[in-house]
Design a protein around this motif. Sequence first.
Motif, PDB file in Angstrom:
ATOM      1  N   TYR A  67     -38.576  25.066 -11.838  1.00 41.03           N
ATOM      2  CA  TYR A  67     -38.347  25.644 -13.149  1.00 41.03           C
ATOM      3  C   TYR A  67     -36.903  26.055 -13.288  1.00 41.03           C
ATOM      4  O   TYR A  67     -36.207  26.279 -12.321  1.00 41.03           O
ATOM      5  CB  TYR A  67     -39.295  26.796 -13.439  1.00 41.03           C
ATOM      6  N   LEU A  68     -36.481  26.104 -14.519  1.00 38.14           N
ATOM      7  CA  LEU A  68     -35.120  26.481 -14.845  1.00 38.14           C
ATOM      8  C   LEU A  68     -35.150  27.865 -15.466  1.00 38.14           C
ATOM      9  O   LEU A  68     -36.021  28.160 -16.267  1.00 38.14           O
ATOM     10  CB  LEU A  68     -34.522  25.475 -15.824  1.00 38.14           C
ATOM     11  N   VAL A  69     -34.216  28.720 -15.091  1.00 36.36           N
ATOM     12  CA  VAL A  69     -34.160  30.077 -15.605  1.00 36.36           C
ATOM     13  C   VAL A  69     -33.092  30.145 -16.689  1.00 36.36           C
ATOM     14  O   VAL A  69     -31.958  29.740 -16.465  1.00 36.36           O
ATOM     15  CB  VAL A  69     -33.813  31.063 -14.471  1.00 36.36           C
ATOM     16  N   ALA A  70     -33.486  30.601 -17.851  1.00 37.82           N
ATOM     17  CA  ALA A  70     -32.544  30.778 -18.953  1.00 37.82           C
ATOM     18  C   ALA A  70     -32.943  32.035 -19.719  1.00 37.82           C
ATOM     19  O   ALA A  70     -34.042  32.544 -19.542  1.00 37.82           O
ATOM     20  CB  ALA A  70     -32.558  29.570 -19.877  1.00 37.82           C
ATOM     21  N   GLU A  71     -32.074  32.499 -20.573  1.00 35.83           N
ATOM     22  CA  GLU A  71     -32.355  33.695 -21.339  1.00 35.83           C
ATOM     23  C   GLU A  71     -33.167  33.341 -22.576  1.00 35.83           C
ATOM     24  O   GLU A  71     -32.727  32.565 -23.417  1.00 35.83           O
ATOM     25  CB  GLU A  71     -31.031  34.352 -21.744  1.00 35.83           C
ATOM     26  N   PHE A  72     -34.386  33.878 -22.660  1.00 37.69           N
ATOM     27  CA  PHE A  72     -35.263  33.664 -23.803  1.00 37.69           C
ATOM     28  C   PHE A  72     -35.628  35.017 -24.387  1.00 37.69           C
ATOM     29  O   PHE A  72     -36.028  35.924 -23.653  1.00 37.69           O
ATOM     30  CB  PHE A  72     -36.563  32.956 -23.385  1.00 37.69           C
ATOM     31  N   ASN A  73     -35.485  35.183 -25.709  1.00 37.80           N
ATOM     32  CA  ASN A  73     -35.941  36.395 -26.385  1.00 37.80           C
ATOM     33  C   ASN A  73     -37.455  36.348 -26.509  1.00 37.80           C
ATOM     34  O   ASN A  73     -38.063  35.284 -26.446  1.00 37.80           O
ATOM     35  CB  ASN A  73     -35.314  36.503 -27.777  1.00 37.80           C
ATOM     36  N   ILE A  84     -44.409  31.948 -16.645  1.00 35.48           N
ATOM     37  CA  ILE A  84     -43.426  33.025 -16.514  1.00 35.48           C
ATOM     38  C   ILE A  84     -43.533  33.565 -15.095  1.00 35.48           C
ATOM     39  O   ILE A  84     -44.621  33.882 -14.630  1.00 35.48           O
ATOM     40  CB  ILE A  84     -43.674  34.162 -17.514  1.00 35.48           C
ATOM     41  N   VAL A  85     -42.412  33.668 -14.451  1.00 28.97           N
ATOM     42  CA  VAL A  85     -42.398  34.204 -13.094  1.00 28.97           C
ATOM     43  C   VAL A  85     -41.717  35.563 -13.016  1.00 28.97           C
ATOM     44  O   VAL A  85     -41.908  36.277 -12.045  1.00 28.97           O
ATOM     45  CB  VAL A  85     -41.737  33.231 -12.101  1.00 28.97           C
ATOM     46  N   ARG A  86     -40.923  35.902 -14.030  1.00 32.65           N
ATOM     47  CA  ARG A  86     -40.264  37.201 -14.072  1.00 32.65           C
ATOM     48  C   ARG A  86     -39.875  37.482 -15.523  1.00 32.65           C
ATOM     49  O   ARG A  86     -39.474  36.579 -16.238  1.00 32.65           O
ATOM     50  CB  ARG A  86     -39.027  37.190 -13.181  1.00 32.65           C
ATOM     51  N   LYS A  87     -40.013  38.742 -15.945  1.00 32.08           N
ATOM     52  CA  LYS A  87     -39.648  39.098 -17.309  1.00 32.08           C
ATOM     53  C   LYS A  87     -38.965  40.450 -17.313  1.00 32.08           C
ATOM     54  O   LYS A  87     -39.407  41.363 -16.659  1.00 32.08           O
ATOM     55  CB  LYS A  87     -40.891  39.139 -18.191  1.00 32.08           C
ATOM     56  N   THR A  88     -37.858  40.502 -18.033  1.00 33.23           N
ATOM     57  CA  THR A  88     -37.178  41.763 -18.299  1.00 33.23           C
ATOM     58  C   THR A  88     -37.086  41.891 -19.813  1.00 33.23           C
ATOM     59  O   THR A  88     -37.653  41.075 -20.539  1.00 33.23           O
ATOM     60  CB  THR A  88     -35.757  41.784 -17.670  1.00 33.23           C
ATOM     61  N   LYS A  89     -36.340  42.881 -20.302  1.00 35.22           N
ATOM     62  CA  LYS A  89     -36.219  43.059 -21.749  1.00 35.22           C
ATOM     63  C   LYS A  89     -35.574  41.873 -22.435  1.00 35.22           C
ATOM     64  O   LYS A  89     -35.951  41.491 -23.528  1.00 35.22           O
ATOM     65  CB  LYS A  89     -35.429  44.319 -22.066  1.00 35.22           C
ATOM     66  N   LYS A  90     -34.552  41.260 -21.786  1.00 34.05           N
ATOM     67  CA  LYS A  90     -33.802  40.196 -22.434  1.00 34.05           C
ATOM     68  C   LYS A  90     -34.008  38.821 -21.818  1.00 34.05           C
ATOM     69  O   LYS A  90     -33.556  37.832 -22.384  1.00 34.05           O
ATOM     70  CB  LYS A  90     -32.308  40.515 -22.388  1.00 34.05           C
ATOM     71  N   LYS A  91     -34.640  38.728 -20.692  1.00 33.76           N
ATOM     72  CA  LYS A  91     -34.688  37.457 -19.983  1.00 33.76           C
ATOM     73  C   LYS A  91     -36.079  37.184 -19.428  1.00 33.76           C
ATOM     74  O   LYS A  91     -36.709  38.067 -18.876  1.00 33.76           O
ATOM     75  CB  LYS A  91     -33.666  37.490 -18.840  1.00 33.76           C
ATOM     76  N   ALA A  92     -36.520  35.952 -19.601  1.00 37.20           N
ATOM     77  CA  ALA A  92     -37.788  35.522 -19.017  1.00 37.20           C
ATOM     78  C   ALA A  92     -37.511  34.287 -18.165  1.00 37.20           C
ATOM     79  O   ALA A  92     -36.849  33.360 -18.607  1.00 37.20           O
ATOM     80  CB  ALA A  92     -38.800  35.191 -20.100  1.00 37.20           C
ATOM     81  N   SER A  93     -38.011  34.289 -16.955  1.00 40.83           N
ATOM     82  CA  SER A  93     -37.890  33.131 -16.069  1.00 40.83           C
ATOM     83  C   SER A  93     -39.130  32.277 -16.258  1.00 40.83           C
ATOM     84  O   SER A  93     -40.245  32.748 -16.017  1.00 40.83           O
ATOM     85  CB  SER A  93     -37.797  33.576 -14.616  1.00 40.83           C
TER      86      SER A  93
END
Length: 166
Positions: free
Chosen positions: A153-159, A135-144
């Motif tokens: 790496y590919l960035v997509a929206e993961f719960n 994980i390189v970045r995490k917010t409430k709705k999205k993890a890179s």
Amino acid sequence: MNLIQGSGGAWYALYTRPRSEKKAAATLSARGITVYCPIQKVRKRWHDRYKIVEEPVFRSYVFVRIRPEERSAVLSDNNIITFVLHCGKPAVIQDREMEGVRTFLETYQDWELRVETNDRVRIDEGPFADYTGIIVRKTKKKASIRLELLNAYLVAEFNDTQYSKV
């Protein structure tokens, strides 16, 4: 398109000349070589308008499925610089990884390509289930998440329920 069905051999990544990915893929394909150059549609702004253009997902890379004896023939293409190396030898990419990239690109429309590092996780569901990444970045709705292939790496929206800390 099922990438696993091909001419036999193994998958390799090739460095291309800058902005020559599509041209390299076309010339290699015309020579009967199984080649994969994933393309994405990107909205670009010109001074007077917006336009949708097709760009390679992996800049300066194309992927080929060849037998070891075909390696020198691939390098004869003027658009190819060299193989991506691991320990001084052309790096072999597993069928599962190539199929995972294809599935990911077909499944997720809103993603970005990044290069960085941080925390280790395992993806629990979706096309990359059981893959580990960083994980390189995490917010409430999205993890890179950086997947363990080609140091990208590919960035997509993961719960939060879709991945777990390793």
